[in-house]
Design an enzyme around this catalytic site. Structure first.
Site, PDB file in Angstrom:
ATOM      1  N   GLY A   1     -12.068 -55.429  34.409  1.00  0.00           N
ATOM      2  CA  GLY A   1     -11.766 -54.065  34.000  1.00  0.00           C
ATOM      3  C   GLY A   1     -12.316 -53.692  32.639  1.00  0.00           C
ATOM      4  O   GLY A   1     -11.689 -52.925  31.899  1.00  0.00           O
TER       5      GLY A   1
ATOM      6  N   CYS B   1     -22.424 -33.860  50.947  1.00  0.00           N
ATOM      7  CA  CYS B   1     -23.798 -34.335  51.077  1.00  0.00           C
ATOM      8  C   CYS B   1     -24.103 -34.650  52.550  1.00  0.00           C
ATOM      9  O   CYS B   1     -24.267 -33.751  53.359  1.00  0.00           O
ATOM     10  CB  CYS B   1     -24.035 -35.538  50.166  1.00  0.00           C
TER      11      CYS B   1
ATOM     12  N   HIS C   1     -22.435 -33.304  45.052  1.00  0.00           N
ATOM     13  CA  HIS C   1     -21.328 -34.257  44.922  1.00  0.00           C
ATOM     14  C   HIS C   1     -20.324 -33.752  43.883  1.00  0.00           C
ATOM     15  O   HIS C   1     -20.392 -34.121  42.705  1.00  0.00           O
ATOM     16  CB  HIS C   1     -21.860 -35.630  44.498  1.00  0.00           C
TER      17      HIS C   1
ATOM     18  N   GLU D   1     -17.403 -34.621  43.359  1.00  0.00           N
ATOM     19  CA  GLU D   1     -16.521 -35.669  42.835  1.00  0.00           C
ATOM     20  C   GLU D   1     -16.970 -36.166  41.464  1.00  0.00           C
ATOM     21  O   GLU D   1     -16.160 -36.658  40.669  1.00  0.00           O
ATOM     22  CB  GLU D   1     -16.426 -36.846  43.811  1.00  0.00           C
TER      23      GLU D   1
END
Length: 542
Positions: free
Chosen positions: A16, A380, A514, A516
């Protein structure tokens, strides 16, 4: 001059580091500082654009058209600072520029070597284009000890010396495994990881120790003693209840406080964490739940859809509901034609992708959503499959298909050969290189008056990030619109379809871009917020 924070990792991958970098950047922002985050990737690919999602996970795209590591998505989502081409570099790009320079004769006959030529290029990248910021956080991919990472670590060692202790800090993310059979937390892997760093001349200033249980005071003292750091610099990093609790958790453990102390910044304001507390409350105390079926082809590796997952969660935050994702491999709908796995979802999303595998299954999912009046969001490739489905089953064009993976009699979707990038014409053909040749980055679109998307965005003109090589053929617009599929968003010149929608449907939208990539927890993308709102309405009907 900005202060530099170098984030490295040890023991194992996937600890992480990217999330830690993003969270620390957010905490420094909360104290009023300006930050920039960047990533050094040791692999030989020029960028991740040609890498399989199974190898690398999601490819994140910036406004200026760079295909980058997915960690840049974390950086943007947590800080809201738009990433740039100059924020991600790979060994491949470093060597490419050096070899190009050597071929031009720029080195005037000198022998080209890792030190100083490669390391100097890496240092130049780290220091360049930082802008007017207070801190630059620079994450190194991989783990210390990896052979491919050595030039990057050497470059950072040199930078640490050149910048001085007042301007450079090393944060090492490591692992404290808990051995259940022995009932003990083991510090030895962290000690060895730090020893590896020391062997190449880097003394970490702060250790962020990933662990499953609290660090006992005895273990903390042992780590501090053998790793040569203050006890306060051994920061506990346990898993948080949600991604967006990480800044709050790391602040509670003293990460940002220790960073400021190490830089001798005594007058830093207290952080304003109200935004993160509000997000944490929305995530952990939702009013309800909706289920979204995601019909894709990389569902066995969810890192391939990292930004998509988070954007859906942001849609949930906007509506104060939990979004439960039901992952569905698109090829299953081809094998038996059975669509029962879609029966219990409140919305269907078909994301981006490449290639023929699973395409017909995605078309089947589109048809289910259209006929059953289930909210549908195509992104897309998902938009392209929606157009093919409408062409076949609404407009009476049975031969409709995409030239990406076949030679259809009716090429509804075809290879883009020319488009405008600002004032410049971009041209491609089937023989063009695959890497960096797609329509990449932010492009404008104009939304049709009276359309659902115009209402959702609340504006006529938008700009969204793209990553595609194939495009809906505008020549079929009249026939498709006559059948009920409206082209509600086009490029400013009216040549490239950007958005389609079905008006006689609760919520049916396909977008070529896109969205997002631009969604943030504190600023959910309007399309995802609206899609989840439609799914909430659907949940009341089933």
């Amino acid at each position: 001059m900005p202060r530099y924070i170098f984030i490295t990792g040890g023991v194992v991958s996937s600890l992480g580091k990217g999330l830690a970098s993003a969270a620390l950047g957010a905490l420094l922002q909360a104290r009023g500082y300006k930050v920039r985050l960047r990533k050094l990737d040791p692999y030989l690919n020029v960028d991740p654009g040609t890498m399989s999602p199974y190898q690398h996970g999601e490819v994140y795209v910036t406004d200026d058209g760079a295909e980058t590591d997915l960690d840049l998505g974390h950086y943007e989502r947590f800080t809201g600072v738009p990433a740039r081409q100059s924020d991600n570099i790979t060994t491949g790009r470093i060597y490419q520029t050096i070899i190009d320079s050597e071929r031009r004769g720029d080195y005037l006959g000198a022998t080209v070597q890792v030190i100083p030529h490669v390391t100097d290029r890496i240092k130049a990248f780290v220091l360049s284009d930082a802008g007017d910021v207070d801190f630059v956080l620079c994450e190194v991919g991989g783990t210390v000890g990896d052979i491919e990472g050595l030039p990057f670590f050497e470059s950072l060692r040199q930078l640490g010396q050149e910048l001085g202790r007042d301007n450079a800090l090393f944060l090492h993310v490591t692992l404290l495994p808990y051995i259940k059979a022995a009932g003990e937390m083991k510090t030895k892997p962290t000690q060895h990881s730090v020893k590896e760093l020391l062997s190449i001349g880097i003394q970490p200033d702060i250790l962020l120790c990933r662990c499953e249980i609290p660090i006992a005071e005895g273990d903390r003292r042992k780590i501090a003693l053998f790793c040569n750091v203050p006890e306060s610099a051994v920061i506990e990093g346990r898993d948080a209840s949600s991604l967006y609790d990480v800044p709050l958790e790391y602040h509670a453990r003293g990460l940002d406080t220790e960073v400021l102390k190490r830089f001798r910044i005594d007058d830093a304001p207290e952080p304003d964490l109200s935004r993160w507390n509000a997000i944490s409350k929305a995530v952990n105390e939702p009013d309800g739940e909706v289920t979204i079926g995601v019909v894709g082809k990389y569902t066995s590796l969810l890192d391939a859809y990292k930004s998509l997952i988070e954007a859906l969660n942001h849609g949930g935050i906007a509506n104060n509901v939990k979004v439960r994702l039901k992952w569905l491999e698109s090829s299953q709908f081809e094998d038996d034609g059975e669509t029962s796995p879609l029966e219990d979802v409140h919305g269907i999303l078909v994301p981006g992708g490449f290639g023929e595998r699973g395409a017909e299954g995605k078309i089947a999912a589109v048809r289910f959503a259209r006929e059953r009046k289930v909210p549908y969001f195509g992104i897309c490739f998902g938009m392209q499959m929606a157009v093919i489905e409408a062409a076949r089953n609404l407009a009476g064009i049975p031969g409709a298909g995409s030239s990406e993976f076949s030679k259809p009699s009716e090429p509804i979707i075809g290879l883009m050969t020319e488009w405008m990038r600002g004032n410049r014409v971009e041209t491609r053909d089937e023989k063009s290189d695959l890497g960096g040749t797609m329509r990449l980055g932010a492009y404008p679109a104009k939304l049709a008056e009276g359309s659902r998307v115009r209402e959702i965005y609340g504006t006529e003109n938008i700009e969204e990030r793209h990553r595609h090589r194939y495009e809906v053929n505008i020549a079929y617009r009249e026939r498709l619109e006559a059948a009920g599929l409206r082209f509600s968003g086009l490029s400013p010149d009216g040549v490239l379809p950007e958005i389609v929608e079905i008006e006689d449907h609760p919520w049916f939208i396909g977008v070529q871009f896109h969205p997002e990539y631009k969604s943030r927890p504190f600023e959910p993308h309007p399309l995802f917020a609206s899609f989840i709102a439609a799914a909430m309405e659907q949940s009341r009907l089933v």
